[in-house]
Structure formats: structure tokens, C-alpha cells
Design a protein around this motif. Structure first.
Motif, mmCIF file in Angstrom:
data_model
loop_
_atom_site.group_PDB
_atom_site.id
_atom_site.type_symbol
_atom_site.label_atom_id
_atom_site.label_comp_id
_atom_site.label_asym_id
_atom_site.label_seq_id
_atom_site.Cartn_x
_atom_site.Cartn_y
_atom_site.Cartn_z
ATOM 1 N N TYR A 51 39.129 35.575 38.513
ATOM 2 C CA TYR A 51 38.304 35.681 37.172
ATOM 3 C C TYR A 51 39.611 35.821 36.244
ATOM 4 O O TYR A 51 39.411 35.836 34.964
ATOM 5 C CB TYR A 51 37.768 37.153 37.355
ATOM 6 C CG TYR A 51 38.706 38.360 37.663
ATOM 7 C CD1 TYR A 51 38.961 38.551 38.928
ATOM 8 C CD2 TYR A 51 39.432 39.056 36.539
ATOM 9 C CE1 TYR A 51 39.814 39.870 38.956
ATOM 10 C CE2 TYR A 51 40.253 40.165 36.769
ATOM 11 C CZ TYR A 51 40.384 40.470 38.100
ATOM 12 O OH TYR A 51 41.235 41.442 38.204
ATOM 13 N N ASP A 52 40.969 35.544 36.552
ATOM 14 C CA ASP A 52 42.008 35.439 35.663
ATOM 15 C C ASP A 52 43.161 34.572 36.327
ATOM 16 O O ASP A 52 43.519 35.015 37.111
ATOM 17 C CB ASP A 52 42.489 36.829 35.359
ATOM 18 C CG ASP A 52 43.619 36.973 34.247
ATOM 19 O OD1 ASP A 52 43.987 35.824 33.660
ATOM 20 O OD2 ASP A 52 44.125 37.925 33.987
ATOM 21 N N MET A 95 40.073 59.507 39.872
ATOM 22 C CA MET A 95 39.751 58.649 40.627
ATOM 23 C C MET A 95 40.199 58.430 41.998
ATOM 24 O O MET A 95 41.233 58.838 42.267
ATOM 25 C CB MET A 95 39.947 57.279 39.951
ATOM 26 C CG MET A 95 39.144 57.151 38.586
ATOM 27 S SD MET A 95 39.334 55.670 37.682
ATOM 28 C CE MET A 95 38.742 54.289 38.860
ATOM 29 N N TYR A 127 39.074 50.684 43.598
ATOM 30 C CA TYR A 127 38.911 51.790 42.681
ATOM 31 C C TYR A 127 37.433 52.380 42.801
ATOM 32 O O TYR A 127 36.474 51.752 42.408
ATOM 33 C CB TYR A 127 39.042 51.294 41.102
ATOM 34 C CG TYR A 127 40.395 50.557 41.053
ATOM 35 C CD1 TYR A 127 41.606 51.286 40.587
ATOM 36 C CD2 TYR A 127 40.553 49.232 41.231
ATOM 37 C CE1 TYR A 127 42.618 50.734 40.639
ATOM 38 C CE2 TYR A 127 41.684 48.513 41.181
ATOM 39 C CZ TYR A 127 43.054 49.308 40.981
ATOM 40 O OH TYR A 127 44.201 48.783 40.613
ATOM 41 N N ASP A 186 35.290 56.155 41.790
ATOM 42 C CA ASP A 186 35.016 57.219 40.865
ATOM 43 C C ASP A 186 35.340 58.492 41.466
ATOM 44 O O ASP A 186 35.268 58.377 42.933
ATOM 45 C CB ASP A 186 34.112 57.225 40.018
ATOM 46 C CG ASP A 186 32.692 57.400 40.708
ATOM 47 O OD1 ASP A 186 32.600 57.980 41.867
ATOM 48 O OD2 ASP A 186 31.551 57.239 40.232
ATOM 49 N N THR A 242 34.048 51.595 41.262
ATOM 50 C CA THR A 242 33.790 51.287 39.879
ATOM 51 C C THR A 242 34.506 49.788 39.275
ATOM 52 O O THR A 242 33.910 49.506 38.055
ATOM 53 C CB THR A 242 34.784 52.034 38.984
ATOM 54 O OG1 THR A 242 36.170 52.231 39.634
ATOM 55 C CG2 THR A 242 34.325 53.713 39.182
ATOM 56 N N HIS A 243 34.828 49.260 40.309
ATOM 57 C CA HIS A 243 35.468 47.948 39.788
ATOM 58 C C HIS A 243 35.122 47.090 41.182
ATOM 59 O O HIS A 243 35.721 47.382 42.326
ATOM 60 C CB HIS A 243 37.144 47.979 39.595
ATOM 61 C CG HIS A 243 37.432 48.652 38.548
ATOM 62 N ND1 HIS A 243 37.212 50.096 38.517
ATOM 63 C CD2 HIS A 243 37.963 48.301 37.289
ATOM 64 C CE1 HIS A 243 37.656 50.356 37.044
ATOM 65 N NE2 HIS A 243 38.258 49.487 36.569
ATOM 66 N N ARG A 244 34.431 46.098 40.851
ATOM 67 C CA ARG A 244 33.848 45.306 42.104
ATOM 68 C C ARG A 244 35.274 44.210 42.560
ATOM 69 O O ARG A 244 35.232 43.638 43.656
ATOM 70 C CB ARG A 244 32.918 44.563 41.677
ATOM 71 C CG ARG A 244 33.197 43.095 40.752
ATOM 72 C CD ARG A 244 31.877 42.503 40.400
ATOM 73 N NE ARG A 244 32.205 41.345 39.699
ATOM 74 C CZ ARG A 244 31.472 40.997 38.829
ATOM 75 N NH1 ARG A 244 30.204 41.393 38.423
ATOM 76 N NH2 ARG A 244 31.791 39.598 38.396
ATOM 77 N N PHE A 245 36.236 44.001 41.823
ATOM 78 C CA PHE A 245 37.172 43.155 42.252
ATOM 79 C C PHE A 245 38.076 43.569 43.325
ATOM 80 O O PHE A 245 38.302 44.696 43.633
ATOM 81 C CB PHE A 245 38.016 42.404 41.021
ATOM 82 C CG PHE A 245 38.375 43.566 40.096
ATOM 83 C CD1 PHE A 245 39.598 44.503 40.588
ATOM 84 C CD2 PHE A 245 38.147 43.803 38.788
ATOM 85 C CE1 PHE A 245 40.048 45.621 39.680
ATOM 86 C CE2 PHE A 245 38.785 44.704 37.823
ATOM 87 C CZ PHE A 245 39.874 45.663 38.518
ATOM 88 N N PRO A 253 46.016 43.069 38.318
ATOM 89 C CA PRO A 253 47.218 43.054 38.157
ATOM 90 C C PRO A 253 48.333 44.081 39.153
ATOM 91 O O PRO A 253 49.189 43.642 39.449
ATOM 92 C CB PRO A 253 47.360 43.741 36.567
ATOM 93 C CG PRO A 253 46.041 42.962 36.032
ATOM 94 C CD PRO A 253 45.142 43.329 37.273
#
Lengths: 399, 399
Positions: free
Chosen positions: B55-56, B307, B358, B360, B366-369, B373
Motif C-alpha cells: 500500500y506504500d 493501545m 495494533y 484498541d 484498529t489497523h488492518r495492515f 514504517p
């Protein structure tokens, strides 16, 4: 266009005016008056716990400048209370004595007695200092300081478009880009320093309006935080990032210029920025405005993306009320009322005053403090004061 | 001391060994093998979505170095698969060709084709590069690269205690302090570069052990992230900050040296660090280990403090299993099993492989990836590999 009547606006005033006045003058301002001043070294503490106790004596200069600006503004526009001017003077003296460096840079954080702790490679501290300087100069009637604010505004104009000038390194692989923060900040700074006397800044204002427009994409109804210099979308998470609260704030900065310049095209763009950002930023599941949203539905990289912060809600309160004031549009009113309800239920703290700053996605308070390195006497009182100003006027669709 | 028997350890092995092996070799490693390699420019992508899509395309060099280290380690200690060495070589070539600068500094992030995007004012990228270099040199049997790793280790020893040498400015109002990150990183770096041949680093290792101990306070049973140079507590939020996962990781770094040096005093301190940090960091309400905890119960300033991140749980898995392996203590076993249960329920992703990073506070993703970084091919495979190594040995209390 307007679907509302003067009676609607009168009813709105009845519902909100007294409550906002009470919140501002009985809860928010007294909190800072009681707890911020540093009697020993002058200036103000900004790291205040729920009840106002100082939990960190470090002074963060964004907050120092913003408090000075706010109390100077109150002194000039609400009531000439000597204690308000004294609050502003104490912060201004601290900044001028300790924080402003010979090269024009302003420290980001200092010890309580004014020794530098950190200097950012960004120009925000400088901009908040200039806002404070201009407003304080007018409140205290010190024309020399106002002249200085104008001079520093010139410097900022040079620095704003090239941050390598303040020591921010540039690397070969960086993608040429423009951040929304820069034109929006300059729009607000010119408004604060020059106000209606903006004649000599006409070209700069037009340039900021042009640059702001590069971030507003009608095809996706998104306001992108970072775009290519020609306004096209960048690849990757930075290019897809939107910050609804930021775009909403930029929207009302722009709207002020639209009204001042009498530009219906800019008025429409400013309304679009606010409405689209609210639509894309509002959490349909748990309410509240997300901190960050990826325009294509990826997970935003910042860990705190789904949190609900106080300041986007403050900005949304005023931006939507301003939209309603200008257009009478029922959607703007509904958005204002949703944000008001959420904010007063979740952020306000009638027990100790001021607002909480940070909630989780579900709306529970995650941080009990009222002041922090990036939260001070600014967004809450500014929004309440701006809303009160509107509620005391006649809406644009009055006739 | 040991409350456990050899039969207990055999039962533990039965419960965990196959599951961990399956997770490492069927879920985690294949994820990176399939999705990380950049066939065009060499090296590896680290920003991978849930299913592995890039994705990046920005390459973050912490992650590049860590992946090289991990695959070199597997090649040397698990199985000499040519494809694993090829993965490591591709990352190493990319780093040496593009990321390492003539002054010894290493870029933090680069474009896919190796143009610099950002350089941190911290030395972590350099340290992960050196770890990669040493392990790859041994795997590929390139003694010249190992010599280079030793030379760079000398440089790091000089930079580590004075970051102004890498362009980090110092200001008059800064409080003299020491971060736990530095001695712990050096302990791990010396272990990775020199291993059992640490004879010439004996003084440096002792110095790191001494400095680590300054952070461990028996009176409060806390491991402070930042202390005064004499180990006393600092005022304010920085001084009260604890990062349980970090302290737990430092605990097992230290434990490795305690075992190598045969130092029961250091063994006890390392156990204390892990046990106290788990006790103070475990969320009694929602389970999982907090990211940050204020030692006196204030709200930690970082927005993401509550978190639940994958890496503290990875560190805790191995640190508690190591503690149990060394002492047979039932508390260490219970902590290991609690972290295992939480991690496999919440972080593991049997559908697509690797772990989510990650959650909560309540434990929702909270973050599906899978890669970002600061999240790559490192904490999950390292922890599983370290745990598997232990499960294949006989515990210290075996006799």
C-alpha cells in the motif's frame, strides 16, 4: 436557497446562546485564569491536570502564544477587563524575554524559568507568536509591537513555502508536495495581523486561496492534506490522508476571506470543504469526528487515527454554524447540532471546567488532563466565542 | 526454588511447540517471502496490507535491516535454505547500494528505487543495519562484512552516548538524562555482532549492565524509560513514563548476558524487570499490555498509550518463557500463558498470515495492515523462533 426563516434563527439563539456564554465565561476562561499563571517566572503553564494542577512545568510555546492571543481578543472584543490584559501581558513578556531568538525563530518548549528545551523544524510556533503579538499590540495599544508583527509576517511569507530555510532538510527522494497547513495558516495569519486592512496583502491572499483550492477535489469530495504542487493526488498513504478537523478549520478560514472579498465562488468552495469533510469524517458507528481518514478506506498509518479529539469538534461547531448563518441550509444546522450534542456530552467537564481533549473511538475519555503540549487555552474558547458572535448577529438570509 | 517439574515442562512443550512451529513456518515466514520482495529494484517492501498488497512503496530501513537479520538467522540456525539466504542478500544489497552514506549514517526511508526520503536524528537505523550486516556476514560466510560490522559497532559506541554527533541539537534547558533504549540497544548489538566472542567488549557490556540498572527501581518496582544520569527519577511526564514492552525486551537482552556471564545478580535484576513491567503493564480490565503507563497514575501524554501493540506481547512471550525456563516459577508460566492466549486470539491472522499490529484498549483491530514504517519481519518471527529454541532444550531446573 435558504430553507430557514428568521424565526428558526431566533429559536436557535434561544437554544444555544446562554449555554455557550455560560460555558465560555463560567467554565473555560476561569479554568485558565485560575490555573495557568506562573506566579514565580511569569507566563503560563499549559500542562494542567483535570482539576488544574500543573503536572509538568515545561512551557510549550504554541500554547503560550495562543493564550496571549485569546485573552487579548477577549479584552478587545468582549470586555476590557484589566485582569484579561494582565494575563495576556504576562505571556507576552515571557515570550519576548525568553522564547524569541535573534534569528526570528521561536522556541517550541522551555523550562518554567525560560531556558530552551526544544526548537521545532516547523514554523508554527513563530506563527502563533505573531498572532499573539498583533492581537496584544491592539489590546495594549502598543503600535511598535504591531509594526513588529507586520515585519514578522513578511518573514513568515518567505519561510512558509520553503522550510529548508528553518533547518528542515530536503532529500532527493522526497516527492514535491504541498501541505494544506501552510496556505491555511497564512490565510489565518494575514487575517489576524492585517484584518480589514489587507489591501497590501491582496496578492498573498489570492495566492493562498489558489493554493488551498488545490487540496479540494470535487470528483472525490475529499480535501487532501498533502497534494502535488499542481494539486494532483500523490500515491501512498500521505497522498490519501485526510484530516477532517483540519479541512473544516481551513474551510472557515477561507470563508472569512470569501465574505471579506465578496467572492461567491470562494464561499461555495469553503462550504464544500466543511460539508464534505464532515460527511467523510463523521463516525457513523460511534459518532464523533475521526482524527484521520484514508480517502480510499485503507487504515491510516497514524496510530491515533480513530480517536476523537476535542479540536476538530470545536472547529466543526463554528464552521457549521457559520455555514448555516450564511445559507440557512438545514444540513449545516443538523451537523452543528450533532457536533454540539456530542461535544457537550463527551468533552465538556462541568465539574472542573474546560474540556477533555482526547476520547477513544467509542467516546470514552482516554486522557484526563485539560492542558498538554498541544492543548491549551485556544480551540474551545475560540470556537465558543466565534459562535457567540454569530448568534448575536442577524443571519445572512435575514431580510 | 523451582515449583515445576520436568513433567511440567514436557507438558508445556506438548501444548506449545507444534503450534509455534506452525505459526512461524506456515503463517509468518511465508507472508514475508510472498509479499515483501521488490522484483524490480531489489530489497523488500515493508508497507503491506492485510493480505500482503503493497500500500506504500516507500522502503523503511529499520524494516529492511531487520528482515535481513531475521532471514540470515533462520538460514544459519534453522535450515540452510538458499531462498532464505537470497531474501537476506537482496535486502543487504539494497542497503549497501543505496542506504549507507559515506559518513556512516543510514537513511531511515527511501523510495522503492533507493533515493533518500528521510534521515532520523537517532541511531536506530544504523544499529539495525549493523545487526543485519553481522548476521548476514556469518550466513553468507563473507568475513569482510563481519569485519565491517565490528568497525561500525565501534562507531555506534561513540555515537550512542552523545547523539549531538548525529545532528541531534542540544538545548540549554534540557534536563540531563539517559534513555533505557541506549544501553539496551547496545547490549543487543554487542550480542549480535560479537556473540560468545565478547571478550574485548567486556568493559562495554559491564557499562551497559550498569546503565540499565539505573532504570530499575526496587522501591517502586518500576522500570523508568528516562532517568537522571545518576539513576534518580526526573520530574514530569517523561520522568514518570514507563513502556512495559520496552522494559520487558530490555529484561531478556539483559538475561542473555546474565547467563553468558554467569551472574546471578544480573539474572535476578532481569527477572525483576520483566515481572514488574508485566505486573504494571497488564490491563486488568481488558487484558493485554498497555503501550505506555505513567508510574504515578497520571494520563500518559502519548495519545496511543492505552493501545495494545503486537511487539510488547511478542517480547513478553519470550521473556516470560525464558524466566520460566530459568526458574520454574509458576508466575512466569502464568504470565506467558496469559500473553499467549491474548496474542493468538487477537493479533494472529490465520486467514492471511502474520499478525495484526495494533488493537484498541478493548482488543479490537484498529489497523488492518501487517507491515508499516515500524512493523516488519521482526518481532513476531523473532519471538516465535526464540520460544521454539527454548522449548527444544531442557529447562535449567532439569536434573
Amino acid at each position: 436557497m435558504a430553507s430557514s426563516t428568521v424565526a428558526d434563527f431566533a429559536a436557535l439563539r434561544t437554544r444555544y446562546r446562554d449555554r455557550y456564554e455560560h460555558e465560555l465565561f463560567e467554565s473555560v476562561i476561569p479554568f485558565w485564569e485560575r490555573h495557568a499563571p506562573d506566579p514565580e517566572h511569569g507566563g503560563h503553564f499549559n500542562n494542567l491536570d483535570r482539576g488544574g494542577a500543573v503536572y509538568d512545568t515545561t512551557k510549550h510555546l504554541w500554547m503560550q502564544g495562543r493564550l496571549v492571543w485569546m485573552f487579548s481578543k477577549f479584552y478587545r472584543t468582549v470586555e476590557a477587563r484589566p485582569s484579561w490584559l494582565a494575563m495576556a501581558r504576562s505571556g507576552m513578556d515571557f515570550m519576548r524575554k525568553h522564547a524569541v531568538r535573534p534569528d526570528g525563530r521561536v522556541c517550541f518548549s522551555m523550562t518554567a524559568d525560560g531556558r530552551p528545551v526544544y526548537l521545532q523544524r516547523k514554523i508554527f510556533t513563530e506563527c502563533f507568536y505573531i498572532m499573539a503579538l498583533a492581537e496584544y499590540a491592539r489590546a495594549a495599544e502598543e503600535s511598535e509591537l504591531l509594526r513588529e508583527a507586520y515585519e514578522l509576517l513578511e518573514t513568515m511569507w518567505k519561510w512558509a513555502w520553503d522550510w529548508t530555510k528553518v533547518g528542515r532538510p530536503a532529500y532527493e527522494g522526497q516527492t514535491p508536495s504541498q501541505a494544506l497547513a501552510v496556505p491555511m495558516l497564512m490565510l489565518n495569519l494575514i487575517e489576524e495581523v492585517a484584518g480589514d486592512d489587507f489591501g497590501t496583502y491582496r496578492a498573498e491572499v489570492d495566492e493562498c486561496i489558489r493554493r488551498t483550492a488545490l487540496h479540494v477535489h470535487a470528483d472525490t469530495q475529499r480535501v487532501y492534506e498533502i497534494v502535488a504542487p499542481d494539486g494532483s493526488c500523490l500515491d501512498g498513504p500521505e497522498g490519501r490522508l485526510t484530516t477532517p478537523g483540519h479541512a473544516i478549520e481551513a474551510g472557515w478560514f477561507l470563508q472569512h476571506w470569501a465574505q471579506r472579498l465578496g467572492r461567491p465562488d470562494v464561499q461555495k468552495q469553503a462550504l464544500d470543504m466543511v460539508r464534505w469533510s464532515f460527511e467523510n469524517g463523521w463516525d457513523k458507528e460511534h459518532e464523533g469526528i475521526f482524527y484521520f481518514v484514508d480517502a480510499e478506506g485503507y487504515s491510516p498509518v497514524p496510530l491515533e487515527w480513530s480517536m476523537k479529539l476535542w479540536w476538530p469538534h470545536c472547529e466543526a461547531l463554528y464552521a457549521h454554524l457559520l455555514g448555516y448563518f450564511l445559507t440557512g441550509d438545514a444540513g449545516d444546522l443538523a451537523a452543528f447540532e450533532a457536533v454540539d450534542r456530542y461535544s457537550f456530552e463527551r468533552f465538556a467537564d462541568p465539574e472542573y471546567g474546560e474540556w477533555f481533549g482526547y476520547l477513544d473511538r467509542q467516546g470514552a475519555v482516554t486522557h484526563r488532563f485539560k492542558g498538554a503540549p498541544y492543548k491549551g487555552c485556544f480551540h474551545v474558547p475560540r470556537a465558543l466565542w466565534l459562535c457567540l458572535r454569530l448568534l448575536d448577529e442577524q443571519p445572512a438570509w435575514h431580510s
